[in-house]
Motif scaffolding. Structure first.
Motif, PDB file in Angstrom:
ATOM      1  N   THR A 202      16.096  14.530   9.301  1.00 55.61           N
ATOM      2  CA  THR A 202      14.719  14.875   9.672  1.00 55.61           C
ATOM      3  C   THR A 202      14.430  14.335  11.061  1.00 55.61           C
ATOM      4  N   TYR A 204      11.115  13.441  13.206  1.00 57.85           N
ATOM      5  CA  TYR A 204       9.668  13.281  13.195  1.00 57.85           C
ATOM      6  C   TYR A 204       9.159  13.284  14.632  1.00 57.85           C
ATOM      7  N   HIS A 218      14.564  20.949  11.500  1.00 55.13           N
ATOM      8  CA  HIS A 218      14.547  19.592  10.948  1.00 55.13           C
ATOM      9  C   HIS A 218      13.233  18.865  11.243  1.00 55.13           C
ATOM     10  N   GLN A 220       9.400  17.513  11.569  1.00 58.06           N
ATOM     11  CA  GLN A 220       8.173  17.270  10.820  1.00 58.06           C
ATOM     12  C   GLN A 220       7.215  16.494  11.722  1.00 58.06           C
TER      13      GLN A 220
END
Length: 227
Positions: A202, A204, A218, A220
């Protein structure tokens, strides 16, 4: 390579991932080369002296921002280790936090210190990354780049000895190195980590315009990192 060591470290449910904290402005450079480079590997001149402020240079046609070295109190340094030697050694490594909580603390500190800067967190699969870069990995029990609030009260001194090679985990019993997974504060990879997309779980970040197409899937929002 001793797979048992990696399995021990990544066994806990909160230790399945490694977290790399960076400035969002570094993402185009990271995704372009699909790698995380240490400051020394980007440019050895970055370590000629303690960086009192962050340094911005061009790397493979993209911006690379190297953080400033925090000032470390003399009282916490080992008498046989100079500040410059210590900073130069640190600069030869890529740093990861072994738990989400540790990385959240770093994110909070930098967000308050630099409110106008955008940051990002890259989450990687810990077991595969540590297995593939086994011989380049070191572990620390303490936040190596910080200076304790009360340096004269610390139970250790900062030296190159505090960086434990992964293969030595639970083979050396000293108070300045981790002896169990819960004591690991940092995971370092010497030189660089290549093919990072392979390990990426992930990303961010609130600035998806900085990401290539492969990484957007991927992505967020950064706020999701606190959940």
């Amino acid at each position: 390579m001793n797979v048992t060591i990696v399995n021990k470290i990544t066994k806990g449910t909160k230790r399945k991932s490694l977290y790399h904290f960076t400035r969002a402005r570094n993402l185009p450079s990271i995704s372009h080369v699909d790698a995380l480079y240490s400051c020394h590997d980007v440019n050895p001149n970055l370590s000629d002296a303690r960086r009192e402020v962050r340094s911005e240079i061009s790397f493979n046609g993209h911006l690379f921002v190297a953080n400033a070295h925090l000032k470390i109190a003399d009282g916490v340094m080992d008498v046989n280790t100079s500040h410059l030697t210590f900073h130069q050694y640190v600069d030869k490594h890529v740093f990861f936090w072994p738990t989400q909580r540790d990385c959240q603390k770093m994110l909070e500190i930098y967000s308050k210190r630099e409110p106008n800067e955008a940051f990002a967190v890259l989450q990687f699969d810990a077991q595969s990354l540590m297995t593939d870069f086994y011989d380049q990995i070191k572990l620390t029990k303490y936040d190596s780049g910080s200076s304790p609030r009360y340096p004269t009260r610390t139970s250790y001194k900062k030296s190159l000895q505090m960086f434990l090679r992964l293969e030595q985990f639970q083979q050396i019993d000293r108070n300045d190195v981790p002896t169990k997974p819960s004591e690991i504060r940092e995971v370092l990879v010497e030189g660089k980590v290549t093919d990072v997309t392979r390990y990426l779980q992930t990303l961010y970040c609130d600035h998806t315009s900085l990401l290539n197409d492969n990484w957007r899937e991927h992505a967020q929002p950064l706020q999701g990192f606190y959940r």
